[in-house]
Design an enzyme around this catalytic site. Sequence first.
Site, PDB file in Angstrom:
ATOM      1  N   LEU A  34       0.809  -1.232   0.000  1.00 18.05           N
ATOM      2  CA  LEU A  34       0.000   0.000   0.000  1.00 18.05           C
ATOM      3  C   LEU A  34       0.834   1.269   0.000  1.00 18.05           C
ATOM      4  CD1 LEU A  34      -3.095  -0.824   2.270  1.00 18.05           C
ATOM      5  CD2 LEU A  34      -2.798  -1.113  -0.192  1.00 18.05           C
ATOM      6  N   TYR A 142      14.935   2.208 -14.415  1.00 20.47           N
ATOM      7  CA  TYR A 142      13.679   1.449 -14.291  1.00 20.47           C
ATOM      8  C   TYR A 142      13.647   0.333 -15.338  1.00 20.47           C
ATOM      9  CZ  TYR A 142       8.823   0.254 -15.068  1.00 20.47           C
ATOM     10  OH  TYR A 142       7.663  -0.456 -15.263  1.00 20.47           O
TER      11      TYR A 142
END
Length: 355
Positions: A34, A142
């Site tokens: 979360l 990334y």
Amino acid sequence: MSTYLVSGGAGYIGSHVAAALLDGGHRVVVVDNLQQGHAEAVPEGAEFVRADVGDAAAMDAVFASWGFQGVIHLAALSVVGDSMRDPLHYIAKNVGNTMTLARAAMRGGCSRFVLSSTAAVYGDPACAPITEDEPTAPASAYGASKLMAEQGLAWASELHGLRWASLRYFNAAGADPAGQRGEDHAPETHLIPLAIDAALGRRAPLTVFGDDYPTPDGTCLRDYVHVTDLADAHLRVLGLLAEGTGRSFNLGNGRGFSVKEVIGAVAEVTGCPVPHRLGVRRPGDPPALVAASDRLRAATGWRPRFGALHAMVETAYRWRLKNPEGYAGTRHVPPPPAQRDTAGALQLDSAELSG
Ligand code: UDP
């Protein structure tokens, strides 16, 4: 009925994947820390475990509690700009967490593993549309982290028989046509939600990152693929892995739309002009990223159902109208308890785990 673990299932793409699995009659366990996801995005009917996939003990407990037929691993750090500010953090997290989860899966007797990967593994490709034979040359940490994660899984396949596949997403767009889930990033960086909010007057005019690219209208071309179609591809690849091991698959529509075309589509769908101004190029943006997804189509029969730009913008707009504050404005649905007191008990500490 099979049981699948969806890491990152409280996020934009993951929640759509989890919902598609549930619609397909499967059991779903969402694992998400979360940090970027929203508990409210976890679809009703899914079990929810708040944990970090990099926590090996927590993952062992998850695998001990459920018998999984497959894992779909989406939880990751995914902001290109951030990855260039702290590349080692990105690589450590995205690669390390993937390896930790795959090892837990193998220890837990689960041999099917689908990795959410990215077109960023290709960097600035020389050709369009891009096939999987295009050399990989990430232009960002990334992209590099996802490529390394793929390579790790290939080794696990070679040496331990892990059945794996990666889906190299192009530009995920749109929202669940029923309007129950959609895109809610903080901060939002993606073109379509930014353009919709600009049209609605909910944020400053959009900045177009350069109009001097070697493309028909000078703005960048991207292959937008509807998130519902993305989710469908995951189910099909899980089916493929039931038969044997997989490989990397491009996942896009095969058609590029320019930034200006997106602005036009948003204006048409919303009925409002999109206030925008021209800015400088964004570092690292290739002029065109368009997928050849023939490999995926041939292997799984996948076809986009929402390939029209209008459908992507329209579903995203509908979600935005219904949820102007994103998930923050939706009723908070407390996640079902993950802790169990049976043998192989889950001992998950839902305290903040690094991500
Ligand atoms: N873009 C833009 N202005 C923005 C955000 C994005 O002009 O405020 C452009 C960006 O340069 C790229 C395209 O829109 O060509 C899609 O960008 P996005 O960030 O949505 O996805 P990406 O292609 O970076 O994954």
